[in-house]
Every structure is written in C-alpha cells, then in structure tokens.
Design a protein around this motif. Structure first.
Motif, PDB file in Angstrom:
ATOM      1  N   CYS A 206       3.316   3.188   2.112  1.00 57.07           N
ATOM      2  CA  CYS A 206       3.405   4.566   1.331  1.00 57.07           C
ATOM      3  C   CYS A 206       3.885   4.232   0.018  1.00 57.07           C
ATOM      4  N   LEU A 207       5.065   3.536  -0.275  1.00 52.74           N
ATOM      5  CA  LEU A 207       5.782   3.672  -1.309  1.00 52.74           C
ATOM      6  C   LEU A 207       4.934   2.667  -2.499  1.00 52.74           C
ATOM      7  N   GLN A 208       4.255   1.661  -1.652  1.00 50.04           N
ATOM      8  CA  GLN A 208       3.464   0.719  -2.501  1.00 50.04           C
ATOM      9  C   GLN A 208       2.328   1.275  -3.329  1.00 50.04           C
ATOM     10  N   LEU A 209       1.651   2.176  -2.187  1.00 48.66           N
ATOM     11  CA  LEU A 209       0.367   3.006  -2.649  1.00 48.66           C
ATOM     12  C   LEU A 209       1.051   3.960  -3.965  1.00 48.66           C
ATOM     13  N   PHE A 210       2.181   4.482  -3.459  1.00 46.35           N
ATOM     14  CA  PHE A 210       2.645   5.640  -4.642  1.00 46.35           C
ATOM     15  C   PHE A 210       2.924   4.994  -5.992  1.00 46.35           C
ATOM     16  N   LEU A 211       3.550   3.781  -5.937  1.00 44.55           N
ATOM     17  CA  LEU A 211       3.734   3.174  -7.163  1.00 44.55           C
ATOM     18  C   LEU A 211       2.590   2.664  -7.739  1.00 44.55           C
TER      19      LEU A 211
END
Ligand SMILES: Nc1ncnc2c1ncn2[C@@H]1O[C@H](COP(=O)(O)OP(=O)(O)OP(=O)(O)O)[C@@H](O)[C@H]1O
Ligand SMILES: [Mg+2]
Length: 321
Positions: A206-211
């Motif tokens: 999720c964080l990778q997508l978010f960033l």
C-alpha cells in the motif's frame, strides 16, 4: 503553478504496475499466447473486491489489442463484455452483441441472438473473452436464471473456443458452486489482492503504491512524526488495500493541499481527505489518520469495507466505489 484540475487529470490516468495487477495481467497474457501458439483454450476466474482493478485490467487488454477496421470486416481480438445488472440471458446476449458491433442487438429470439453472437465472434476473430461484473449473474437472478446464464456461458465458450476470463467480486465463487460445468471450466483462480507476492506485506505494498502515486505531485508527501512504517499501516486501513481507495485518498489530499497552499501532504490532510472521499462518518477514532484510531479493518456493518458475502437484495446497492 499547475492547476488542481490538470494535476488530478494526470493522476487519474496514471496506470500502475503493482504486483497483484502484473500477476493477473501475465496470467491473462499467458492464456492468449497459449491459444495463439497451440489453439488450446484455457480459462481463468479473477476475483477481487470493488476497486481492486478488474475493469482496469480488462480495458488495459482492449487497449493493447484494439479493434482493427479492415475493408472487408472488423477484427476484435479482445472482447470485453460487462454483465448487465439485470442478468437475464437476453440481456447478457444483447450486451455481447453490442460489444461485437451488431447493428440490432435486441432483434430476434434468445436462441437466434445467441447463434448470431457466436457467429459474429468467430467472424471478427475474437481471441480472448473477458466477462466482467460476473456477480450480476448472481445478484438479481433467482437460482433458475443463474443456471440458465451459466449454461449459456458454457455454450458460448465451447462454441467460440477461445480463452475466457470471468471477473467479479469474491462472492462469484459461490455462484460457481451452483453450476458444476461452469465451475469446472474456471478451476484456475486468481485473487486480485495486495500482499500475496514476494516479501512485501500488504501494508508495505500500500505504501509503495501511495508513494509512487505521490511522486508526480507538486506538493510532497510527508509522514511527519509518525514514520513511514506507521503511515503504511494507516494507508492500508484507510484503503483496505485497494488501489481505487488509495487514489481517492490521494486525489482528495492533493486538492486540499493545493487549495490551502500547504507545503506538504501529511496525516492531517489525509485525515480530512478520508472523511471527504472515502467515508463521511469516518471521523475521530474511525479515521485511520486520527491519533485515536484503533488500527483495525473498517469492515464491520455500515463501515466502508463491509464484506458483502451474499448478493444484496433489491434496493440496496452492492457497489461502493
Ligand atoms: N493498475 C492501476 N493503476 C492505477 N489505477 C488503477 C489501477 N487499477 C485500478 N485503478 C484505479 O482504481 C479505480 C477502480 O478500478 P476498477 O474499476 O478497475 O476496479 P474494479 O475491480 O473493476 O471494481 P468494481 O468491482 O467496483 O467494478 C479506477 O478508476 C482506477 O483509477
Ligand atoms: Mg469493475
């Protein structure tokens, strides 16, 4: 400075190759290649919650293998047919005829329409059939309709003899229980879900997508004193690990940050964006970006990611995206 509108437009068009999406894409691509090389038609069931990218995946295939208009005929390598909400055989056949470019999709009896759809699919050299929104077969239909549509699908698949991908909400698995012949054809399954590939956890993905979505923002994302690990958890709970909600959150946040001319997008902005874009009742401890948040999935009754295991009854929408 770029306008909010053009930033959001660019943001919405950005297609991301996250692991679950790539895996599903490669599966479908494999079916297409196998068919082209050997003539064998294998099938696949793709299940995913609302907003995980099923329709995006279909459209991606259609774009990569577009319709070709030749002098003597059209060629439609990839046929994308969303099952209509009232999924009678007549309605499903008409949807298919429309996508095939039939000039009068409603003309004729059900069986003549089915025969026409099969003939037309062969004539335009369909090589891959993508049947989207499969849960509609189950949602409104009584059991006999589900059997009939299942039988119709089996006939069409056998006659056209190309790889077929059935896509829908997880409850489609239940639908297949009622029709053994259809179930057998879709024994291969894939869940379009984050956190099942490699070492990265669902929060990490999720964080990778978010960033990566945030990379193109004119205003930087910041985790402030929370740290990125905790931010990852909060983003996961705010989106339930679904790409659509990560995008909603971020597009809301960038709008707020640009309007208020903030120097960065942090937890406060995301807190406001969650209430505006994802769940208007999501305030205080029910907001994943609030300091009083309890770190639990928001999937209880009336919460945004409530699991709808059975088909909704008439009058209540099953879609939430
Ligand atoms: N690979 C991707 N990259 C970027 N955005 C994506 C991607 N996949 C999906 N999205 C975004 O998420 C939104 C929802 O995706 P999509 O409509 O494909 O979900 P779905 O699984 O078909 O949902 P539903 O079950 O409600 O039909 C899209 O509007 C799109 O902006
Ligand atoms: Mg869809």
């Amino acid at each position: 400075m770029e306008s909010v509108h053009s930033v959001l437009e660019r943001f919405n068009d950005d297609l991301l190759q996250f692991p679950a999406y790539v895996a599903a894409f490669n599966d479908i691509d494999g079916l297409l290649r196998l068919h082209r090389e050997t003539g064998i038609a294998q099938h696949l069931l793709i299940l995913g919650e609302s907003g995980t990218g099923k329709t995006t995946l279909c459209l991606d295939f259609v774009t990569r293998h577009p319709r070709v208009v030749l002098a003597e005929r059209d060629v439609v390598p990839v046929l994308h047919v969303p099952i209509p909400p009232v999924a009678t055989i007549a309605a499903v056949t008409e949807a298919m005829l429309t996508r095939l470019g039939d000039p009068c999709p409603t003309a004729g009896t059900v069986s003549s329409k089915t025969a026409r759809a099969i003939k037309l699919a062969r004539a335009v050299s369909v090589e891959l059939l993508l049947i989207d929104e499969a849960q509609h077969i189950q949602d409104r239909g009584k059991l006999p309709t589900q059997y009939l549509v299942g039988d119709w699908l089996k006939t069409v698949m056998d006659e056209i003899a190309v790889p077929t991908v059935l896509l829908g909400l997880p409850r489609v698995a239940k639908l297949l229980q009622v029709n053994e012949q259809v179930r057998r054809r879709f024994s291969r399954r894939r869940y379009l879900q984050m956190g099942q590939h490699g070492e990265t956890s669902i929060e990490g993905e999720c964080l990778q997508l978010f960033l990566s979505l945030g990379e193109n923002f004119p205003i930087p994302l910041s985790c402030g004193s929370l740290g990125w690990k905790e931010m990852a958890q909060r983003v996961y709970y705010a989106s339930d690990g679904r790409v659509a909600y990560i995008k909603k959150l971020l597009s809301g946040a960038i709008r707020i940050a640009m309007e208020q001319q903030l120097s960065h997008v942090g937890a406060d902005t995301l807190e406001a964006a969650f209430t505006q874009e994802v769940w208007w009742e999501g305030i205080d401890q029910l907001n994943p970006f609030n300091e009083r948040f309890q770190f639990r999935r928001l999937n209880r009754a009336s919460e945004p990611f409530e699991q709808v295991l059975v088909a909704p009854t008439a009058g209540r929408g099953g879609r939430r995206a």
